[in-house]
Write a protein that holds these residues in place. Sequence first.
Motif, PDB file in Angstrom:
ATOM      1  N   ASN A 144       1.643  36.377  15.965  1.00  0.00           N
ATOM      2  CA  ASN A 144       0.855  35.174  16.201  1.00  0.00           C
ATOM      3  C   ASN A 144       0.412  35.213  17.671  1.00  0.00           C
ATOM      4  O   ASN A 144       0.910  36.015  18.448  1.00  0.00           O
ATOM      5  CB  ASN A 144       1.756  33.954  15.948  1.00  0.00           C
ATOM      6  CG  ASN A 144       0.993  32.648  15.936  1.00  0.00           C
ATOM      7  OD1 ASN A 144      -0.233  32.631  15.943  1.00  0.00           O
ATOM      8  ND2 ASN A 144       1.740  31.554  15.920  1.00  0.00           N
ATOM      9  N   CYS A 166       6.116  38.211  15.414  1.00  0.00           N
ATOM     10  CA  CYS A 166       5.300  37.823  14.264  1.00  0.00           C
ATOM     11  C   CYS A 166       3.801  38.090  14.442  1.00  0.00           C
ATOM     12  O   CYS A 166       3.032  37.917  13.506  1.00  0.00           O
ATOM     13  CB  CYS A 166       5.534  36.346  13.926  1.00  0.00           C
ATOM     14  SG  CYS A 166       4.736  35.212  15.080  1.00  0.00           S
ATOM     15  N   CYS A 172       6.098  33.946  20.400  1.00  0.00           N
ATOM     16  CA  CYS A 172       5.309  32.721  20.274  1.00  0.00           C
ATOM     17  C   CYS A 172       6.201  31.483  20.207  1.00  0.00           C
ATOM     18  O   CYS A 172       7.419  31.592  20.078  1.00  0.00           O
ATOM     19  CB  CYS A 172       4.414  32.793  19.037  1.00  0.00           C
ATOM     20  SG  CYS A 172       5.318  32.627  17.491  1.00  0.00           S
TER      21      CYS A 172
HETATM   22 ZN   LIG Z   1       6.106  34.723  16.757  1.00  0.00          ZN
END
Ligand SMILES: [Zn+2]
Length: 206
Positions: A61, A59, A68
């Motif tokens: 992040n 993602c 994550c």
């Molecule tokens: Zn992630």
Amino acid sequence: MFAAPVNRLITELARLPGIGQRTAQRLAFHILSAPEEEALALADAIREVKETVGHCEVCFNLATEATCRICQDERREAAAICVVEQPSDVIPIERSGEFHGRYHVLGGALSPIDGVDPEDLHIAELLARVGRNGAGAGGAGVREIVIATNATTTGEATALYIADAVRGKAPDVVVTRLASGLPVGSDLEYADEITLGRALKGRHAL
Ligand SMILES: [Zn+2]
């Protein structure tokens, strides 16, 4: 005006957002007069964060591992993906407590004038996540894309672009946008959690 190392510190501090020349000077003198271990703890924290924190490979992040903490959390709904511009935008949405899905961090917003085109953002990766639907990816397909880009010109343009792209790739996936109520022209990270919670609850189809 100052010794070269002091000038260097002021120059580096002044690069930080919201820090002007005068504040940079004040911070530099604070660091100079602080106990050595306190000043070096700051330097160490900066070094550590740069050496250990990267981006989630799913993602984008912030992550200290390959993925994550949110992507690793099995309790998070895989059916909804909230699309934001920056990792810092995840925090206010998490604080609102209204979203229980996964995230996708674009890494910015489309801005042709500044040379930011679709291929400069993590849009292809988002489409790949959406496209994995029903392809045996754990069985849980994506059903909704919640677009939470900033309420700015570039954020709105990005939202429309992504809505079109997702529809082209997966027509069965619902694309929603946060309800208005967020101050126009503002960044998500400055929205308070109640306003943001309301905007999430009242999200509408794009
Ligand atoms: Zn992630």
